[in-house]
Design a protein around this motif. Structure first.
Motif, PDB file in Angstrom:
ATOM      1  N   MET A 181       0.835  -1.189   0.000  1.00 38.81           N
ATOM      2  CA  MET A 181       0.000   0.000   0.000  1.00 38.81           C
ATOM      3  C   MET A 181       0.881   1.254   0.000  1.00 38.81           C
ATOM      4  N   LYS A 182       0.407   2.300  -0.672  1.00 41.93           N
ATOM      5  CA  LYS A 182       1.122   3.567  -0.693  1.00 41.93           C
ATOM      6  C   LYS A 182       0.260   4.621  -0.011  1.00 41.93           C
ATOM      7  N   ILE A 183       0.805   5.167   1.083  1.00 42.13           N
ATOM      8  CA  ILE A 183       0.019   5.998   1.996  1.00 42.13           C
ATOM      9  C   ILE A 183       0.591   7.401   2.024  1.00 42.13           C
ATOM     10  N   VAL A 184      -0.290   8.394   1.917  1.00 39.42           N
ATOM     11  CA  VAL A 184       0.098   9.798   1.999  1.00 39.42           C
ATOM     12  C   VAL A 184      -0.394  10.353   3.327  1.00 39.42           C
ATOM     13  N   GLN A 185       0.511  10.876   4.137  1.00 37.87           N
ATOM     14  CA  GLN A 185       0.149  11.552   5.374  1.00 37.87           C
ATOM     15  C   GLN A 185       0.232  13.058   5.138  1.00 37.87           C
ATOM     16  N   LEU A 186      -0.864  13.779   5.378  1.00 40.07           N
ATOM     17  CA  LEU A 186      -0.907  15.224   5.210  1.00 40.07           C
ATOM     18  C   LEU A 186      -0.937  15.881   6.582  1.00 40.07           C
ATOM     19  N   CYS A 187       0.175  16.527   6.938  1.00 42.82           N
ATOM     20  CA  CYS A 187       0.291  17.195   8.239  1.00 42.82           C
ATOM     21  C   CYS A 187       0.238  18.709   8.028  1.00 42.82           C
ATOM     22  N   PRO A 188      -0.598  19.440   8.765  1.00 42.29           N
ATOM     23  CA  PRO A 188      -0.705  20.880   8.544  1.00 42.29           C
ATOM     24  C   PRO A 188       0.378  21.695   9.229  1.00 42.29           C
ATOM     25  N   TYR A 189       1.261  21.026   9.984  1.00 42.03           N
ATOM     26  CA  TYR A 189       2.274  21.729  10.773  1.00 42.03           C
ATOM     27  C   TYR A 189       3.673  21.432  10.247  1.00 42.03           C
ATOM     28  N   ASP A 190       4.574  22.353  10.474  1.00 40.86           N
ATOM     29  CA  ASP A 190       5.991  22.178  10.161  1.00 40.86           C
ATOM     30  C   ASP A 190       6.504  20.945  10.914  1.00 40.86           C
ATOM     31  N   MET A 191       6.981  19.953  10.178  1.00 39.12           N
ATOM     32  CA  MET A 191       7.405  18.704  10.804  1.00 39.12           C
ATOM     33  C   MET A 191       8.685  18.854  11.609  1.00 39.12           C
ATOM     34  N   SER A 192       9.418  19.948  11.426  1.00 36.69           N
ATOM     35  CA  SER A 192      10.632  20.147  12.212  1.00 36.69           C
ATOM     36  C   SER A 192      10.331  20.796  13.561  1.00 36.69           C
ATOM     37  N   ARG A 193       9.108  21.246  13.755  1.00 39.61           N
ATOM     38  CA  ARG A 193       8.722  21.882  15.017  1.00 39.61           C
ATOM     39  C   ARG A 193       8.160  20.820  15.956  1.00 39.61           C
ATOM     40  N   PRO A 194       8.562  20.816  17.241  1.00 41.59           N
ATOM     41  CA  PRO A 194       8.038  19.803  18.164  1.00 41.59           C
ATOM     42  C   PRO A 194       6.527  19.922  18.311  1.00 41.59           C
ATOM     43  N   GLY A 195       5.867  18.783  18.420  1.00 41.35           N
ATOM     44  CA  GLY A 195       4.425  18.768  18.606  1.00 41.35           C
ATOM     45  C   GLY A 195       3.902  17.351  18.564  1.00 41.35           C
ATOM     46  N   GLY A 196       2.796  17.106  19.269  1.00 41.65           N
ATOM     47  CA  GLY A 196       2.244  15.763  19.329  1.00 41.65           C
ATOM     48  C   GLY A 196       1.780  15.243  17.984  1.00 41.65           C
ATOM     49  N   VAL A 197       1.135  16.085  17.180  1.00 36.23           N
ATOM     50  CA  VAL A 197       0.672  15.636  15.871  1.00 36.23           C
ATOM     51  C   VAL A 197       1.863  15.256  14.999  1.00 36.23           C
ATOM     52  N   GLN A 198       2.908  16.088  15.018  1.00 40.37           N
ATOM     53  CA  GLN A 198       4.089  15.778  14.212  1.00 40.37           C
ATOM     54  C   GLN A 198       4.729  14.460  14.638  1.00 40.37           C
ATOM     55  N   ARG A 199       4.815  14.216  15.954  1.00 38.05           N
ATOM     56  CA  ARG A 199       5.420  12.962  16.427  1.00 38.05           C
ATOM     57  C   ARG A 199       4.578  11.766  15.989  1.00 38.05           C
ATOM     58  N   HIS A 200       3.269  11.915  16.083  1.00 39.06           N
ATOM     59  CA  HIS A 200       2.371  10.830  15.669  1.00 39.06           C
ATOM     60  C   HIS A 200       2.539  10.535  14.179  1.00 39.06           C
ATOM     61  N   VAL A 201       2.535  11.572  13.345  1.00 41.14           N
ATOM     62  CA  VAL A 201       2.678  11.392  11.899  1.00 41.14           C
ATOM     63  C   VAL A 201       4.017  10.744  11.573  1.00 41.14           C
ATOM     64  N   ARG A 202       5.072  11.242  12.199  1.00 43.15           N
ATOM     65  CA  ARG A 202       6.424  10.719  11.928  1.00 43.15           C
ATOM     66  C   ARG A 202       6.546   9.253  12.340  1.00 43.15           C
ATOM     67  N   ASP A 203       6.151   8.934  13.572  1.00 39.00           N
ATOM     68  CA  ASP A 203       6.373   7.577  14.080  1.00 39.00           C
ATOM     69  C   ASP A 203       5.445   6.569  13.418  1.00 39.00           C
ATOM     70  N   LEU A 204       4.197   6.967  13.147  1.00 33.53           N
ATOM     71  CA  LEU A 204       3.300   6.059  12.435  1.00 33.53           C
ATOM     72  C   LEU A 204       3.815   5.801  11.022  1.00 33.53           C
ATOM     73  N   SER A 205       4.315   6.837  10.350  1.00 37.51           N
ATOM     74  CA  SER A 205       4.839   6.669   8.989  1.00 37.51           C
ATOM     75  C   SER A 205       6.049   5.744   8.979  1.00 37.51           C
TER      76      SER A 205
END
Length: 367
Positions: A1-25
């Motif tokens: 499967m090919k999955i696209v994760q769309l995050c509305p925040y700068d991934m270099s900035r600390p944050g719970g959503v960013q950590r979730h997107v990064r680690d799940l990916s």
């Protein structure tokens, strides 16, 4: 499967959503699925690609509801190029996070027209909230969420307001997940000595730094050898700097390794965010690292600290209650420590990741 994760925040900035997107990916990739993350760039920088992360458009930080986030926008030509690239790659499914955050992720989602999941990481404004930002969020939510194949909420916390705005929506409750292995590895044996207290997060009203500092004044009097470390950056940095002393250290914004080291040696994490939390990844990170969180009983944090963990909750916006709880937890019951270690492990990506994979497979088969 090919999955696209769309995050509305700068991934270099600390944050719970960013950590979730990064680690799940990363977990999905380790399971043999190709994953790409698209997000706005760091404000003031040009878009580009590094590893699995592609930045798109332009962004700048703005403030609303006591916090900061990226306001982003991509020109039609850039959107068309990104859409062609993802289609040529063979993208199967899109997972969009906090979809009403303007504008890049929703711009790209609307053009891809693929099977999609949207995670509501924050509580919607009440229907009677009339501010411009509140009205924009509600309008975007009512336009985007019903068009997605599945809507996910991290806990019960956002459900009441979501149902008031979109009463026919049937969301799935699925907690965000991160890789907790490095946090667990950072845990240090607890030794007798001065109580080590940490505040880790954005230095802003929504994370309750003002409450933490007021509580510290009471804790410092009751526990004359206790020490406080404040790690983070944000609009309340001046207040943190003003609290510096021989017992208060202000560390600035830590990277991941520094954050893990801080919680690995701390006894207690102050987590007094008064509102706006739909979950509590920071609580899980602390517990995995052997650090007990003393947290405000907002709906999101209360969804994590259940059972024996309720002993770690205090009323929001109550510095005295926060101080009293920290003093009491200077010698915590063993039952609370045992519960915390086991509770964190239940949310590790190795345990929760398969549920996300099943969700993607489910919407693809339904299509």
């Amino acid at each position: 499967m090919k999955i696209v994760q769309l995050c509305p925040y700068d991934m270099s900035r600390p944050g719970g959503v960013q950590r979730h997107v990064r680690d799940l990916s990363r977990w999905l990739t380790a399971q043999g699925h190709e994953t790409r993350v698209l997000c706005p760039p760091t404000p003031g920088t040009a878009p580009g690609t590094e590893g699995m992360i592609t930045t798109l458009g332009r962004s700048r930080l703005i403030g609303a509801h006591g916090t900061e986030f990226e306001l982003s926008f991509a020109a039609p030509r850039a959107l068309a190029a990104a859409t062609r690239d993802l289609r040529d790659w063979g993208a199967d499914v899109v997972h969009m996070h906090t979809p009403w955050t303007p504008f890049v992720t929703s711009q790209l989602w609307s053009r891809l027209r693929l099977p999609s999941v949207a995670t509501v990481h924050a509580t919607l404004p009440a229907p009677n909230a009339r501010g411009l930002t509140d009205r924009f969020i509600r309008s975007a939510a009512t336009r985007i969420l019903p068009a997605c194949d599945r809507v996910v909420v991290p806990s019960d916390a956002p459900l009441e307001m979501l149902r008031r705005v979109l009463p026919t929506l049937e969301p799935t409750i699925l907690p965000p997940t991160i890789d907790l292995s490095d946090w667990a590895a950072a845990a240090q044996p607890r030794r007798a000595g001065p109580l080590e207290i940490a505040f880790l997060g954005r230095l802003e009203p929504r994370k309750g730094l003002d409450v933490a500092l007021a509580a510290w004044a009471l804790i410092a009097k009751a526990l004359p050898h206790a020490r406080l470390s404040i790690a983070g950056d944000g609009p309340m940095r001046a207040q943190a700097d003003a609290a510096r002393s021989d017992r208060v250290t202000v560390l600035g914004r830590p990277d991941d390794a520094q954050a893990r080291a801080l919680l690995g040696r701390a006894d207690i994490l102050l987590a007094p965010a008064p509102y706006g939390e739909s979950f509590g990844l920071i609580l899980l990170e602390a517990m995995a690292a052997g650090c007990l969180p003393v947290a405000a009983a907002n709906a999101g944090y209360a969804s994590v600290l259940t059972g024996p963990g309720t002993a770690l909750l205090v009323p929001p916006n109550d510095p005295k209650a926060l101080a009293d709880k920290v003093i009491a937890m200077a010698s915590p019951p063993q039952a609370v420590r045992d519960w915390a270690a086991a509770a964190a492990d239940r949310y590790d990506v190795a345990r929760v990741g398969p549920a996300y994979l099943h969700l993607y497979e489910d919407i693809l088969s339904a299509r």
